[in-house]
Enzyme design. Structure first.
Site, PDB file in Angstrom:
ATOM      1  N   CYS B  49      23.486  22.021 -17.984  1.00 25.38           N
ATOM      2  CA  CYS B  49      23.272  23.019 -19.042  1.00 25.38           C
ATOM      3  C   CYS B  49      24.600  23.565 -19.567  1.00 25.38           C
ATOM      4  O   CYS B  49      24.659  24.128 -20.645  1.00 25.38           O
ATOM      5  CB  CYS B  49      22.359  24.129 -18.561  1.00 25.38           C
ATOM      6  SG  CYS B  49      22.902  24.842 -17.021  1.00 25.38           S
ATOM      7  N   HIS B  99      40.797  17.072 -14.379  1.00 23.98           N
ATOM      8  CA  HIS B  99      39.593  17.705 -14.925  1.00 23.98           C
ATOM      9  C   HIS B  99      38.378  17.389 -14.038  1.00 23.98           C
ATOM     10  O   HIS B  99      37.603  18.280 -13.690  1.00 23.98           O
ATOM     11  CB  HIS B  99      39.352  17.204 -16.361  1.00 23.98           C
ATOM     12  CG  HIS B  99      38.189  17.866 -17.024  1.00 23.98           C
ATOM     13  ND1 HIS B  99      38.245  19.143 -17.543  1.00 23.98           N
ATOM     14  CD2 HIS B  99      36.916  17.432 -17.222  1.00 23.98           C
ATOM     15  CE1 HIS B  99      37.067  19.465 -18.045  1.00 23.98           C
ATOM     16  NE2 HIS B  99      36.240  18.435 -17.870  1.00 23.98           N
TER      17      HIS B  99
END
Lengths: 273, 442
Positions: B49, B99
């Site tokens: 989400c 990342h």
């Protein structure tokens, strides 16, 4: 006696290690909460209790003394019972963190037993001679249960205080929940009270005829009866008026304080027939 | 070359993120689509989400497939490529790897330290594995990122404490009652805030009832969250049975008073009662908190706890970043050392082949009287000798690779021993580096 001394030293070291492991478990970081300390600390305490029991067995055999007929052995037996009872009930009542109190307690009583007076007075009366082991065994077992109830009560008061003040320290989430502590206090008190009652009754019969001119004996009797009355009041108030939580915890702390005075009198001055 | 193309809560609001969301059962399909692009050798896609990211590895010598990936994303999400290009970020090589490590360690999450992201990335990785879009690069890097995330969780307090009002309330209730599965919860009011808190408790408690001034509205909410319903008139009675009470009505006066709770606690025979007052103005008289075994926490109290947890996580964030940097450096060292692996394999195989050939010739002539046991012992001795003889060159080659000087040494070794590494490429299923692999970590 070399083996007995060796067992004593090793037991003390294992109790010390258990105390350290419980301490790290309680105040250490997230790594300390991991399975390693959560499993190692109770294991060390259990190992210490086994070695302690073996030490008592070996020493009492060597000295030809019944373990519950002398003050220093009784102190030692009390420490073993406290550790064993804790290990038996810790999962049922989610009391893992209380090991941080139990392990140092066992260590302290192991060491204290070494320096206490060794023997109770001799008695020629055969009835009293039979009663004495029952009196001491019942009291030791009862006090072991009350010791855990006391530790749970103190922890309850500590946790409840943080909740009422809405200020939470680092230990808050590592200590048992309030209801678990309250339930543990009550059940341990329920289990210990009949034993204490038996101890008080046998003690009363045993002491009949002894002249209580000695101030220590008088004090011991008064504090013994007072602790019994306080524990009875806590149980009665809970059953009749729903007194639980903080009030029950204070009652247990007060009752156990009187019990501790009795133990101290025993430690500082042996019983005299 | 590894690269990541995507968007997250840091760069795009929810109305943008939801346009790119990929259902878990379709992650493999989208991974396959990216994997099929020109210049892409490996791929996997993460969609939660809070983020949508495509991790890919470019083929050797190929140009960066960034544009092709952006067009694939545009085709999949039915958005214009120019829009996607404007919305996404792209990281390449070490930045992409960093990342990935930060994402799995929950350092890039909306709620730093939340535990779900690791499971979500693992699920995405599993989907790609089933789809067959992984290769040696991702099979090495991603598990290492999982290991780093695990280290962060066990060695720091990044996940300690609760950072939402609902979770703080549940946590406090658990500190009072322990196992909530034996507790009953009562929701007083039917507002949105109450609903969110009630859902948190509804899943954990034995029973949940809704008590609202408007019975019909209360019944509708009760149906929505799978709870029971109680009439407003029975509120005082309900307090005697419920253990956790969530109050969230719009009443302007206290609806739960000191006297009401005093009577309830008497009826409960002293059993603890926990009030979560999330209404503003408050619904529970603050004096109630003074009653024995009763605890009242209002919105401010709960938010204070949230802030404390957030402060703790901020402190842990720095510590966690160091762990991620350490793990990344170790992974890079290991990957660099792996670059000399084909030369080492060729060197070992070459040496072994020469010695074996000599041994076989001798065994066929001068030592032909030896039995099978003696022959086996000689072969074992030979293998052991080769390994010991090559130990120093192995260590030296790996160390040179880590220092960035591996290529010259590799060329020199290959020239001196006339080695050919054409058949030796990167291992397809490399073993993960262990923390005690001191030959590659310096």
């Amino acid at each position: 006696m070399v083996w007995a001394d060796l067992a004593f030293v090793v037991t003390a070291l294992v109790y010390l290690a258990a105390s350290a492991a419980f301490g790290i478990y309680l105040v250490g970081g997230p790594r300390a909460q991991s399975t390693l300390f959560a499993t190692t600390a109770p294991f060390l305490l259990g190992l210490g209790a086994c070695m302690h029991a073996a030490h008592i067995g070996v020493t009492s055999f060597a000295l030809r003394v019944c373990p519950v007929e002398s003050v220093h052995f009784s102190m030692s037996v009390l420490a073993v019972f406290v550790a064993a009872t804790y290990l038996f009930v810790r999962r049922r009542f989610q009391l893992n963190a209380l090991g941080a109190v139990v392990a140092p307690f066992a260590l302290t009583f192991l060491l204290a037993s070494r320096f206490a007076f060794s023997r109770l007075g001799e008695t020629a009366n055969p009835v009293r001679r039979v009663l004495l082991p029952f009196h001491i065994a019942a009291n030791v077992l009862g006090i072991a249960l009350f010791t855990l109830a006391f530790a749970a009560a103190v922890t309850y008061l500590f946790q409840e205080r943080q909740l009422k003040r809405k200020e939470f320290g680092g230990l808050f989430r590592r200590l048992p929940p309030l209801e678990a502590l309250d339930r543990a206090e009550h059940q341990l008190l329920l289990a210990g009270f009949p034993l204490l009652t038996l101890g008080i009754l046998t003690g009363t019969v045993w002491a009949r005829g002894i002249e209580l001119g000695d101030s220590a004996s008088i004090a011991r009797a008064i504090f013994g009866y007072a602790s019994w009355a306080l524990f009875a009041a806590v149980l009665l108030a809970r059953a009749a008026a729903g007194w639980r939580g903080r009030r029950a915890a204070y009652g247990i702390v007060a009752g156990y304080s009187f019990t501790l005075v009795v133990i101290l009198i025993y430690l500082l001055r042996p019983a005299v027939t | 070359m590894m690269l990541v193309v995507g968007l997250s809560h840091r760069t795009a609001p929810i109305d943008v993120r939801e346009r790119f969301a990929v259902a878990e059962e379709r992650l493999g399909e989208f991974s396959k689509m990216v994997h099929a692009l020109d210049g892409v050798s490996e791929a996997f896609v993460v969609s939660t989400c809070n983020r949508f990211e495509v991790y890919a590895v470019a083929k050797n010598g190929a140009e960066s497939p960034e544009s092709a990936i952006i067009e694939a994303i545009a085709a999949w999400s039915k958005q214009p490529a120019s829009t996607v290009r404007r919305l996404v970020y792209a990281h390449v090589d070490r930045d992409a790897l960093l990342h990935l490590f930060r994402v799995t360690a929950s350092l890039d999450s909306l709620v730093v330290g939340e535990p779900q992201i690791l499971g979500q990335v693992k699920a995405a990785f599993e989907c790609a594995s089933i789809a067959g879009t992984l290769g040696p690069h991702l099979l090495r890097s991603v598990p290492r990122a999982f290991a780093a995330a695990k280290r962060v969780r066990t060695e720091t307090t990044i996940g300690a404490g609760n950072v939402s009002i609902s979770s703080v309330a549940v946590d406090l209730a658990e500190q009072i009652f322990g196992d909530l599965s034996q507790c009953e919860a009562l929701l007083v009011g039917a507002g949105e805030m109450a609903e969110a808190a009630a859902r948190s408790f509804g899943k954990r408690t034995l029973a949940l009832r809704v008590c609202n001034r408007s019975f019909d509205r209360g019944a509708a909410l009760a149906r929505a969250i799978g709870a029971g319903v109680a009439p407003w008139e029975s509120l005082a009675h309900e307090l005697a049975t419920a253990d956790v009470v969530i109050a969230s009505t719009s009443a302007t006066e206290f609806i739960i008073t000191h006297d009401m709770v005093k009577k309830a606690i008497h009826a409960r025979r002293g059993r603890s009662l926990f009030f979560i007052d999330i209404a503003v103005p408050r619904n529970v008289d603050p004096k109630v908190h003074k009653i024995d075994n009763v605890y009242v926490f209002n919105v401010d109290d709960l938010e204070n706890q949230v802030q404390v947890a957030q402060e703790r996580r901020k402190i842990a964030h720095e510590e966690a970043s160091h762990i991620v940097d350490d793990e990344l450096a170790a992974h890079e060292h290991w990957s660099l050392a792996l670059g000399v692996q084909p030369t080492l394999v060729a060197l070992r195989d070459g040496a072994r082949a020469i010695f074996r050939s000599e041994l076989e010739r001798t065994l066929a002539t001068r030592l032909k009287h030896l039995g099978s046991e003696e022959r086996a012992a000689l072969e074992q001795m030979l293998d052991s000798g080769v390994s010991k003889w090559l130990h120093r060159p192995t260590v030296a080659l790996k160390a040179a690779a880590v220092r960035g000087e591996g290529q010259a040494l590799v060329e020199a070794t290959e020239t001196l021993f006339e080695l050919s590494t054409d058949a030796c490429t990167e291992p397809s299923q490399p073993s993960q580096p262990s923390h005690d692999d001191d030959t590659v970590r310096h």
